[in-house]
Design a protein around this motif. Sequence first.
Motif, PDB file in Angstrom:
ATOM      1  N   VAL A 344       0.834  -1.185  -0.036  1.00  0.00           N
ATOM      2  CA  VAL A 344      -0.042  -0.120  -0.031  1.00  0.00           C
ATOM      3  C   VAL A 344       0.814   1.175  -0.027  1.00  0.00           C
ATOM      4  O   VAL A 344       0.638   2.415  -0.808  1.00  0.00           O
ATOM      5  N   HIS A 345       1.810   1.142   0.737  1.00  0.00           N
ATOM      6  CA  HIS A 345       2.799   2.440   0.978  1.00  0.00           C
ATOM      7  C   HIS A 345       3.445   2.583  -0.580  1.00  0.00           C
ATOM      8  O   HIS A 345       3.545   3.851  -0.824  1.00  0.00           O
ATOM      9  N   ARG A 346       4.124   1.687  -1.213  1.00  0.00           N
ATOM     10  CA  ARG A 346       4.519   1.816  -2.242  1.00  0.00           C
ATOM     11  C   ARG A 346       3.847   2.269  -3.464  1.00  0.00           C
ATOM     12  O   ARG A 346       3.890   3.349  -4.255  1.00  0.00           O
ATOM     13  N   ALA A 347       2.355   1.723  -3.435  1.00  0.00           N
ATOM     14  CA  ALA A 347       1.404   2.216  -4.517  1.00  0.00           C
ATOM     15  C   ALA A 347       1.025   3.675  -4.193  1.00  0.00           C
ATOM     16  O   ALA A 347       1.005   4.437  -5.167  1.00  0.00           O
ATOM     17  N   GLU A 348       0.880   4.273  -3.050  1.00  0.00           N
ATOM     18  CA  GLU A 348       0.804   5.545  -2.653  1.00  0.00           C
ATOM     19  C   GLU A 348       1.948   6.231  -3.146  1.00  0.00           C
ATOM     20  O   GLU A 348       1.819   7.587  -3.792  1.00  0.00           O
ATOM     21  N   LYS A 349       3.118   5.957  -3.019  1.00  0.00           N
ATOM     22  CA  LYS A 349       4.219   6.934  -3.313  1.00  0.00           C
ATOM     23  C   LYS A 349       4.132   6.749  -4.905  1.00  0.00           C
ATOM     24  O   LYS A 349       4.449   7.881  -5.469  1.00  0.00           O
ATOM     25  N   ASP A 350       3.730   5.843  -5.516  1.00  0.00           N
ATOM     26  CA  ASP A 350       3.834   5.870  -7.134  1.00  0.00           C
ATOM     27  C   ASP A 350       2.581   6.777  -7.605  1.00  0.00           C
ATOM     28  O   ASP A 350       3.000   7.561  -8.462  1.00  0.00           O
ATOM     29  N   GLU A 351       1.641   6.874  -6.860  1.00  0.00           N
ATOM     30  CA  GLU A 351       0.394   7.566  -7.089  1.00  0.00           C
ATOM     31  C   GLU A 351       0.935   9.097  -7.043  1.00  0.00           C
ATOM     32  O   GLU A 351       0.465   9.963  -8.032  1.00  0.00           O
ATOM     33  N   VAL A 352       1.545   9.538  -6.023  1.00  0.00           N
ATOM     34  CA  VAL A 352       2.002  10.917  -5.693  1.00  0.00           C
ATOM     35  C   VAL A 352       2.942  11.130  -6.777  1.00  0.00           C
ATOM     36  O   VAL A 352       2.963  12.128  -7.521  1.00  0.00           O
ATOM     37  N   ARG A 353       3.895  10.419  -7.137  1.00  0.00           N
ATOM     38  CA  ARG A 353       4.891  10.761  -8.084  1.00  0.00           C
ATOM     39  C   ARG A 353       4.238  10.810  -9.393  1.00  0.00           C
ATOM     40  O   ARG A 353       4.601  11.438 -10.266  1.00  0.00           O
ATOM     41  N   ASN A 354       3.291  10.102  -9.688  1.00  0.00           N
ATOM     42  CA  ASN A 354       2.811  10.102 -11.303  1.00  0.00           C
ATOM     43  C   ASN A 354       1.772  11.422 -11.319  1.00  0.00           C
ATOM     44  O   ASN A 354       1.648  11.746 -12.226  1.00  0.00           O
ATOM     45  N   SER A 355       1.227  11.790 -10.136  1.00  0.00           N
ATOM     46  CA  SER A 355       0.287  12.882 -10.176  1.00  0.00           C
ATOM     47  C   SER A 355       1.173  14.313 -10.269  1.00  0.00           C
ATOM     48  O   SER A 355       0.569  15.210 -10.776  1.00  0.00           O
ATOM     49  N   ARG A 356       2.547  14.045 -10.066  1.00  0.00           N
ATOM     50  CA  ARG A 356       3.065  15.442 -10.371  1.00  0.00           C
ATOM     51  C   ARG A 356       3.491  15.761 -11.862  1.00  0.00           C
ATOM     52  O   ARG A 356       3.803  14.522 -12.536  1.00  0.00           O
TER      53      ARG A 356
END
Length: 356
Positions: A344-356
């Motif tokens: 879950v933590h990795r997925a959240e980091k990827d989502e934040v990175r992709n949203s930028r």
Amino acid sequence: MNAVTHKTAAKWLERFDRAAVALPQPRRDELRQELAEHLEAVIESGEDPDTAVERLGDPAEIVAAEGLPPVSPARARAARGLLLLPLTGLLYLTPALPPGPLNMLVILAASFTVLGLVLRAEASASTRTLGVLGALAPPLAGLGGILDKVFQAGGLMTQEPGRAYQYALGTDSWVIALGQLAMLLLGLGLPVLAGLRLRRQETPVDTRAFLGALALVLTPAAGLAAALLLSGSRLGTSVGTMVEVPLLITALACAAVLLAAGVMLLAHRGLSLLTKVLVAAAILTAPVGVALLAEHEVQPGGVSWDAGTPPTEVPRDVPDDRTLPLGLGLLLVIALPLAAADRVHRAEKDEVRNSR
């Protein structure tokens, strides 16, 4: 069509909401309204919303331009209280201070004082939830340590014609060690973690994902402590008989909280199917793991005879090897929830990175 209903503009505003959590609420609302009105004007003029959003840039940069405010005094007081709260652990860790009503009263008074500070602190829902858990952890850990000492004093005497067996009932040594370590982590480590989080500025985070991952991270410690106490409550003491049902209800309540956190994660759109499967497996099997670890073992503690020679046969009450149930219980209570939380933590980091 306005900025709230347009897909591109709405997604950009959601990114702004996550990035602006550190701003004071009045300024955050004012700035969001200005940006929403600007996007609405762009959409009504017929300009491509994607171009307008690209021109606005990264929401985090807009927030950074506002300047991050210092931590509020109320929040600083709550952080100091949480960081000092583990000192109450001396009241149930030091052998020279046997646990008693006075010690528990001091621990409760300190915890509820800090709890009041946390509830008045200006923080997001996720940070405040962690602070509440940190404030309540020491008295729960202290009570668990007291009960564990009471439970392990149990014994059982069985009599047969001409002889009397005395058995010592004891929880598996691995469960005792890990359960006591778990109570220390909950009672001493959780307040420190919450205090450190309150001391620093908020970072953009999805509240639902954070709370769900937090429940998974806390599952090993809470599960091991619950297994130790449930096992000890069946060791034949009067106190164990009295509190077995309340302990079972508490364990079921923890399982319900874990299930609710899992539902939040399963409803999260940003998680992959594999992550959701792992989360569902961790949630559904954690109570099974606690039940496996909570099975106590019976060992011969001594034998007395009225006459004759001491027996050579091992009493039938001694169970077979519990290596497999113990290993499976540790897998379901520790390894699987932590693996799911990491996903879950990795997925959240990827989502934040992709949203930028």
